[in-house]
Design an enzyme around this catalytic site. Structure first.
Site, PDB file in Angstrom:
ATOM      1  N   HIS A   1      43.904  -2.054  33.244  1.00 56.13           N
ATOM      2  CA  HIS A   1      43.582  -1.957  31.816  1.00 56.13           C
ATOM      3  C   HIS A   1      44.706  -2.627  31.024  1.00 56.13           C
ATOM      4  CE1 HIS A   1      43.208  -0.173  27.816  1.00 56.13           C
ATOM      5  NE2 HIS A   1      41.949   0.093  28.115  1.00 56.13           N
TER       6      HIS A   1
ATOM      7  N   ASP B   1      46.335  -2.096  28.218  1.00 54.74           N
ATOM      8  CA  ASP B   1      47.434  -1.251  27.758  1.00 54.74           C
ATOM      9  C   ASP B   1      48.335  -0.828  28.913  1.00 54.74           C
ATOM     10  OD1 ASP B   1      46.586  -1.345  25.103  1.00 54.74           O
ATOM     11  OD2 ASP B   1      45.333   0.435  25.311  1.00 54.74           O
ATOM     12  N   LYS B   2      47.733  -0.544  30.054  1.00 53.47           N
ATOM     13  CA  LYS B   2      48.525  -0.127  31.212  1.00 53.47           C
ATOM     14  C   LYS B   2      49.252  -1.294  31.869  1.00 53.47           C
ATOM     15  CE  LYS B   2      48.827   3.881  30.908  1.00 53.47           C
ATOM     16  NZ  LYS B   2      50.181   4.382  30.768  1.00 53.47           N
TER      17      LYS B   2
ATOM     18  N   GLU C   1      59.061  -3.586  24.696  1.00 52.81           N
ATOM     19  CA  GLU C   1      57.647  -3.508  24.332  1.00 52.81           C
ATOM     20  C   GLU C   1      56.937  -4.749  24.873  1.00 52.81           C
ATOM     21  OE1 GLU C   1      56.563  -0.897  22.685  1.00 52.81           O
ATOM     22  OE2 GLU C   1      58.366  -0.077  21.764  1.00 52.81           O
TER      23      GLU C   1
ATOM     24  N   GLU D   1      64.314  -4.426  22.150  1.00 49.54           N
ATOM     25  CA  GLU D   1      65.763  -4.549  21.989  1.00 49.54           C
ATOM     26  C   GLU D   1      66.484  -4.127  23.267  1.00 49.54           C
ATOM     27  OE1 GLU D   1      63.362  -4.044  18.808  1.00 49.54           O
ATOM     28  OE2 GLU D   1      64.109  -2.199  19.716  1.00 49.54           O
TER      29      GLU D   1
ATOM     30  N   LYS E   1      37.915   2.413  33.600  1.00 51.31           N
ATOM     31  CA  LYS E   1      38.179   3.680  32.918  1.00 51.31           C
ATOM     32  C   LYS E   1      37.409   4.799  33.599  1.00 51.31           C
ATOM     33  CE  LYS E   1      38.645   1.877  28.175  1.00 51.31           C
ATOM     34  NZ  LYS E   1      38.152   2.051  26.775  1.00 51.31           N
TER      35      LYS E   1
ATOM     36  N   PHE F   1      29.974  -5.138  32.990  1.00 45.08           N
ATOM     37  CA  PHE F   1      31.392  -5.132  32.636  1.00 45.08           C
ATOM     38  C   PHE F   1      32.078  -6.219  33.467  1.00 45.08           C
ATOM     39  CE2 PHE F   1      35.399  -2.169  32.365  1.00 45.08           C
ATOM     40  CZ  PHE F   1      36.070  -3.148  31.662  1.00 45.08           C
TER      41      PHE F   1
ATOM     42  N   ASP G   1      40.273  -7.527  25.686  1.00 46.18           N
ATOM     43  CA  ASP G   1      40.913  -6.571  24.770  1.00 46.18           C
ATOM     44  C   ASP G   1      42.418  -6.714  24.878  1.00 46.18           C
ATOM     45  OD1 ASP G   1      41.308  -4.490  23.022  1.00 46.18           O
ATOM     46  OD2 ASP G   1      40.909  -2.908  24.475  1.00 46.18           O
ATOM     47  N   ALA G   2      43.103  -6.849  23.760  1.00 48.99           N
ATOM     48  CA  ALA G   2      44.564  -6.940  23.776  1.00 48.99           C
ATOM     49  C   ALA G   2      45.165  -5.619  24.242  1.00 48.99           C
ATOM     50  CB  ALA G   2      45.089  -7.300  22.383  1.00 48.99           C
TER      51      ALA G   2
ATOM     52  N   ARG H   1      50.447   2.716  24.081  1.00 44.27           N
ATOM     53  CA  ARG H   1      49.233   3.036  23.334  1.00 44.27           C
ATOM     54  C   ARG H   1      48.352   4.064  24.050  1.00 44.27           C
ATOM     55  NH1 ARG H   1      46.193  -1.914  20.519  1.00 44.27           N
ATOM     56  NH2 ARG H   1      45.599  -2.425  22.657  1.00 44.27           N
ATOM     57  N   LYS H   2      48.754   4.512  25.208  1.00 49.24           N
ATOM     58  CA  LYS H   2      47.953   5.491  25.947  1.00 49.24           C
ATOM     59  C   LYS H   2      48.755   6.786  26.134  1.00 49.24           C
ATOM     60  CE  LYS H   2      44.028   3.363  26.699  1.00 49.24           C
ATOM     61  NZ  LYS H   2      44.075   2.563  25.462  1.00 49.24           N
TER      62      LYS H   2
ATOM     63  N   LYS I   1      61.398   2.573  27.800  1.00 48.27           N
ATOM     64  CA  LYS I   1      62.540   3.221  27.156  1.00 48.27           C
ATOM     65  C   LYS I   1      63.488   3.811  28.183  1.00 48.27           C
ATOM     66  CE  LYS I   1      59.825   4.434  23.065  1.00 48.27           C
ATOM     67  NZ  LYS I   1      59.311   5.526  22.208  1.00 48.27           N
TER      68      LYS I   1
ATOM     69  N   LYS J   1      66.600   7.571  25.223  1.00 51.85           N
ATOM     70  CA  LYS J   1      65.527   7.752  24.255  1.00 51.85           C
ATOM     71  C   LYS J   1      64.821   9.063  24.582  1.00 51.85           C
ATOM     72  CE  LYS J   1      66.322   3.282  23.516  1.00 51.85           C
ATOM     73  NZ  LYS J   1      67.515   2.628  24.101  1.00 51.85           N
TER      74      LYS J   1
ATOM     75  N   ASP K   1      62.333  10.485  23.316  1.00 49.73           N
ATOM     76  CA  ASP K   1      60.869  10.426  23.396  1.00 49.73           C
ATOM     77  C   ASP K   1      60.422  10.536  24.841  1.00 49.73           C
ATOM     78  OD1 ASP K   1      60.287  10.182  20.735  1.00 49.73           O
ATOM     79  OD2 ASP K   1      60.258   8.010  20.736  1.00 49.73           O
TER      80      ASP K   1
END
Length: 383
Positions: free
Chosen positions: A15, A17-18, A43, A56, A165, A230, A238-239, A244-245, A265, A269, A271
């Site tokens: 996918h 995003d992955k 990123e 960065e 998915k 599909f 899809d970008a 994002r997940k 990260k 970090k 997060d």
């Protein structure tokens, strides 16, 4: 007793995003293996024929960004232009910059103590629904997408392509799972395969191979490639963007989320490392029998070593949550340095976290999944 249906979703490693998450974490792994003092906030964006690496860094080593990205894309399975993306021909652009000195002075303090890399709050969660102490819907969804990749790569279903998915909707009565209401799978495929073959083989080789038989009821519904086609998938369709997940990376919506993403990260970090620590605490609390479901929130301020707040919700009146919070502060080191040391986070372990969930995994490198504080918790709380 209340009846309801709750769903969890996962996506395959192909996918978009992955793909982005894996590239960001592969870069982190390369750097942290060679420079444990590095500060990484990487990123990645993937779209039709292009991979853009941004973010960065503060590091003393050189990282071959293009080679790392191409290796990840190849290992995922985008090895042919007919799949919509090809590791050889895709453009890989490096737009990484240097970490702000204003941020760095708050993290690497002159006292030698580490400060939190940013402000933010994060959640950890555990429940006794599964042996992994994770919610059942997201656990099953991850197992399905992992199986989709497995049968594609080992040749069992050679017509599958990297993108895909899965979604699992579990029926609950009185808070306990009693069966699966429906399963949705959308799998990218070769244009020459018939829909009947794809649906029948996915049911047999993926769903029935993964889902416990007792959860599949006569009334369970299966939606396999419900649009009927599909073929165009991955970054061509899809970008993709790293981070994002975040819901499927964590608990599938079964608890709140602080909003911060994980991949790319380094562990200063919070997060990322704070979310791992919160899971570690919550899992050990459930493992100790404190409650059947526990939510932990930690919050930090940039440049400050100790958390600015700690909350534990045992979802029960049987134990004093305030006492549990005091115990957490007493026996867990929640400073950035303490979290990194406790969980041994300065290791190149992160790419494999970026697919199929960061939690509930049976992997020795996932140190936040250990149940090694159960006895300490029982002793402190006298249970």
């Amino acid at each position: 007793m209340r009846e309801y249906i709750f769903a969890g979703e996962s996506v395959t490693e192909g996918h978009p995003d992955k793909m982005a998450d894996q590239i960001s974490d592969a870069i982190l792994d390369y750097i942290i293996e060679r420079d444990k003092m590095a500060r990484v906030a990487c990123e990645t964006v993937v779209t039709n024929g292009i991979c853009l690496i941004t973010g960065e860094l503060k590091t003393s080593i050189y990282a071959p960004m293009q080679d790392i990205a191409r290796d990840v894309i190849r290992e995922i399975g985008y090895t042919d232009a007919s799949f919509g993306f090809d590791y050889r021909s895709a453009g890989v652009l490096n737009a990484i910059g240097e970490q702000s000195i204003d941020i760095n002075q708050g993290v690497d303090k002159t006292s030698g103590e580490l400060g939190a890399g940013d402000q933010g709050f994060m959640f950890g969660y555990a429940c006794d629904e599964t042996k992994e102490l994770m919610p059942l819907p997201i656990t099953l969804a991850h197992k399905l997408t992992k199986k989709l990749a497995e049968v594609r790569k080992n040749g069992t279903l050679p017509f599958l392509r990297p993108d895909g998915k899965a979604q699992v909707a579990v029926k609950y009565i009185g808070g306990r799972a009693v069966g699966i209401d429906n399963i949705v799978i959308s799998a990218q495929h070769d244009e020459n395969i018939t829909l009947d073959i794809l649906r029948d083989s996915t049911l047999t080789e993926v769903i029935e191979a993964v889902i416990p038989q007792e959860l599949l009821k006569d009334e369970t519904k299966f939606y396999i490639n419900p649009t009927g086609r599909f073929v165009i998938g991955g970054p061509q369709a899809d970008a993709g963007l790293s981070g994002r997940k975040i819901i499927m990376d964590s608990y599938g919506g079964s608890c709140p989320h602080g909003g911060g993403s994980f991949s790319g990260k380094d562990p200063t970090k919070m997060d990322r490392s704070g979310a791992y620590m919160a899971r570690y605490i919550a899992k050990n609390l459930v493992g100790a029998g404190v409650a059947s479901r526990v939510t932990v929130q930690l919050a930090y301020a940039i440049g400050v070593s100790s958390p600015v707040s700690v909350m534990v919700d045992t979802n029960s009146n049987d134990i004093d949550s305030k006492l549990v919070e005091e115990m957490v502060l007493d026996i867990f080191d929640l400073t950035p340095s303490g979290v990194i040391k406790t969980l041994n986070l300065l290791r190149p372990i992160y790419r494999k976290t970026s697919i199929y969930g960061h939690f509930g995994r049976d992997d020795v490198d996932f140190s936040w999944e250990k149940l090694d504080r159960v006895d300490d918790i029982k002793s402190y709380l006298k249970i």
